[in-house]
Design an enzyme around this catalytic site. Sequence first.
Site, PDB file in Angstrom:
ATOM      1  CB  SER A  33      -1.038   0.195   1.414  1.00 46.65           C
ATOM      2  OG  SER A  33      -1.418   1.192   1.428  1.00 46.65           O
ATOM      3  CE  LYS A  57      -1.072  -3.937   2.900  1.00 48.87           C
ATOM      4  NZ  LYS A  57      -0.854  -4.946   2.297  1.00 48.87           N
ATOM      5  CE1 TYR A  68      -2.891  -2.154   5.112  1.00 51.41           C
ATOM      6  CE2 TYR A  68      -3.168  -0.067   4.335  1.00 51.41           C
ATOM      7  CZ  TYR A  68      -3.406  -1.206   4.419  1.00 51.41           C
ATOM      8  OH  TYR A  68      -3.657  -1.868   2.654  1.00 51.41           O
TER       9      TYR A  68
HETATM   10  P1  NDP Z   1     -10.501  -6.859   2.141  1.00 54.92           P
HETATM   11  O1  NDP Z   1     -10.801  -6.813   2.864  1.00 54.92           O
HETATM   12  O2  NDP Z   1     -12.316  -7.121   0.931  1.00 54.92           O
HETATM   13  O3  NDP Z   1     -10.242  -8.089   1.779  1.00 54.92           O
HETATM   14  C1  NDP Z   1      -8.980  -9.240   2.447  1.00 54.92           C
HETATM   15  C2  NDP Z   1      -9.030 -10.281   2.057  1.00 54.92           C
HETATM   16  O4  NDP Z   1      -7.959 -11.105   3.154  1.00 54.92           O
HETATM   17  C3  NDP Z   1      -9.846 -11.082   2.479  1.00 54.92           C
HETATM   18  O5  NDP Z   1     -10.423 -12.706   1.525  1.00 54.92           O
HETATM   19  C4  NDP Z   1      -9.770 -11.781   3.679  1.00 54.92           C
HETATM   20  O6  NDP Z   1     -10.117 -13.628   3.853  1.00 54.92           O
HETATM   21  C5  NDP Z   1      -8.056 -12.369   3.015  1.00 54.92           C
HETATM   22  N1  NDP Z   1      -7.319 -12.536   4.850  1.00 54.92           N
HETATM   23  C6  NDP Z   1      -7.439 -11.539   5.639  1.00 54.92           C
HETATM   24  N2  NDP Z   1      -6.773 -12.358   6.656  1.00 54.92           N
HETATM   25  C7  NDP Z   1      -6.349 -13.321   5.907  1.00 54.92           C
HETATM   26  C8  NDP Z   1      -6.012 -14.203   6.821  1.00 54.92           C
HETATM   27  N3  NDP Z   1      -4.646 -14.752   7.895  1.00 54.92           N
HETATM   28  N4  NDP Z   1      -5.494 -15.632   6.023  1.00 54.92           N
HETATM   29  C9  NDP Z   1      -5.864 -15.571   4.973  1.00 54.92           C
HETATM   30  N5  NDP Z   1      -6.402 -14.722   4.171  1.00 54.92           N
HETATM   31  C10 NDP Z   1      -6.177 -13.579   4.792  1.00 54.92           C
HETATM   32  O7  NDP Z   1      -9.522  -5.982   1.358  1.00 54.92           O
HETATM   33  P2  NDP Z   1      -8.331  -5.691  -0.084  1.00 54.92           P
HETATM   34  O8  NDP Z   1      -9.688  -6.872  -1.309  1.00 54.92           O
HETATM   35  O9  NDP Z   1      -9.116  -4.188  -0.401  1.00 54.92           O
HETATM   36  O10 NDP Z   1      -6.792  -6.072  -0.209  1.00 54.92           O
HETATM   37  C11 NDP Z   1      -6.488  -6.471  -0.969  1.00 54.92           C
HETATM   38  C12 NDP Z   1      -4.815  -6.234  -0.495  1.00 54.92           C
HETATM   39  O11 NDP Z   1      -5.068  -5.085  -1.416  1.00 54.92           O
HETATM   40  C13 NDP Z   1      -4.381  -5.759   1.161  1.00 54.92           C
HETATM   41  O12 NDP Z   1      -3.383  -6.557   1.086  1.00 54.92           O
HETATM   42  C14 NDP Z   1      -4.776  -4.600   1.149  1.00 54.92           C
HETATM   43  O13 NDP Z   1      -3.643  -4.633   2.347  1.00 54.92           O
HETATM   44  C15 NDP Z   1      -4.325  -3.779   0.125  1.00 54.92           C
HETATM   45  N6  NDP Z   1      -4.691  -2.933  -0.691  1.00 54.92           N
HETATM   46  C16 NDP Z   1      -6.284  -2.106  -0.609  1.00 54.92           C
HETATM   47  C17 NDP Z   1      -6.658  -1.662  -0.872  1.00 54.92           C
HETATM   48  C18 NDP Z   1      -7.776  -1.401  -1.046  1.00 54.92           C
HETATM   49  O14 NDP Z   1      -8.210   0.178  -1.145  1.00 54.92           O
HETATM   50  N7  NDP Z   1      -8.718  -1.481  -1.169  1.00 54.92           N
HETATM   51  C19 NDP Z   1      -5.831  -0.309  -1.207  1.00 54.92           C
HETATM   52  C20 NDP Z   1      -4.299  -0.405  -0.974  1.00 54.92           C
HETATM   53  C21 NDP Z   1      -3.544  -1.564  -0.609  1.00 54.92           C
HETATM   54  P3  NDP Z   1     -10.906 -13.347   5.110  1.00 54.92           P
HETATM   55  O15 NDP Z   1     -13.037 -13.100   4.281  1.00 54.92           O
HETATM   56  O16 NDP Z   1     -11.270 -14.523   5.197  1.00 54.92           O
HETATM   57  O17 NDP Z   1     -11.415 -12.514   6.168  1.00 54.92           O
END
Ligand code: NDP
Length: 231
Positions: free
Chosen positions: A137, A157, A153
């Site tokens: 991020s 990152k 957070y």
């Molecule tokens: P969401 O919160 O929508 O989804 C997060 C995902 O990560 C879910 O599938 C969740 O699974 C999974 N997850 C969390 N913890 C674990 C774990 N211990 N083991 C396996 N899976 C896990 O986030 P986004 O899709 O928005 O984000 C995806 C990536 O992009 C992240 O790394 C985030 O930091 C990064 N990002 C996102 C931004 C945004 O604007 N959306 C901006 C910058 C970076 P479960 O359903 O089981 O919780």
Amino acid sequence: MSNVLVTGANRGLGLEFARQYAADGWRVFACCRNPESAQELAVLAGRHHNLSVHRLDVADHEDIDALAGELQDQAVDVLVNNAGTYGNRSAQQLGNIDYEDWSRTLRVNTLGPVRMLEAFLPHLERGERRVAATLTSLMGSIADNTSGGSYIYRTSKAALNAAMKSAAVDLEARGIGILLLHPGWVKTDMGGSSALITPEESIRALRQRIDEFDLSRTGRFINYDGREYPW
Ligand code: NDP
């Protein structure tokens, strides 16, 4: 056919990665913590025989080793370290930091992707593309931090970036490339409804960044549109 492994593939950006790669005919190893409740993934798996669903909590090293063993004969052309958490949003200001949550978040956002990379090195070496793409991020950029806060957070990152930079140096000679990708501010559970772009737009662009990757670009921290970001 190329193979891709996606972590956190049950919702948000991970689900969109799985959807687009599967539709393009890639072999997709779609990983999530709870396959039983991953309904959208189940629908995708029903539609695309090239997509399989695998249980994986990236905070659990035994889970990671078990999956690496289960897929030991497979190549992974592209490893997408996507799973991530923001941590407890109401406990990230000076004076109310939740240290337990900080530790949990580091385990998911920082240790998880590095442990995945370690466990899947043999699979990446068997692949042709050999790219480990990690979702980081802009909030992990120290140079860009002018608004403070978000201790949990941001540090997860920033540390992830530092670790993956080392991996880029260490793995270049083995032909394995490392990409650190900021997906934009995206409408997901994490990004919220005010975010600027859709998962479809973000992932289409990120897949382009992965497609055009070559080893001369290893270790770069880039935005979804290809702009390089400062550490
Ligand atoms: P969401 O919160 O929508 O989804 C997060 C995902 O990560 C879910 O599938 C969740 O699974 C999974 N997850 C969390 N913890 C674990 C774990 N211990 N083991 C396996 N899976 C896990 O986030 P986004 O899709 O928005 O984000 C995806 C990536 O992009 C992240 O790394 C985030 O930091 C990064 N990002 C996102 C931004 C945004 O604007 N959306 C901006 C910058 C970076 P479960 O359903 O089981 O919780």
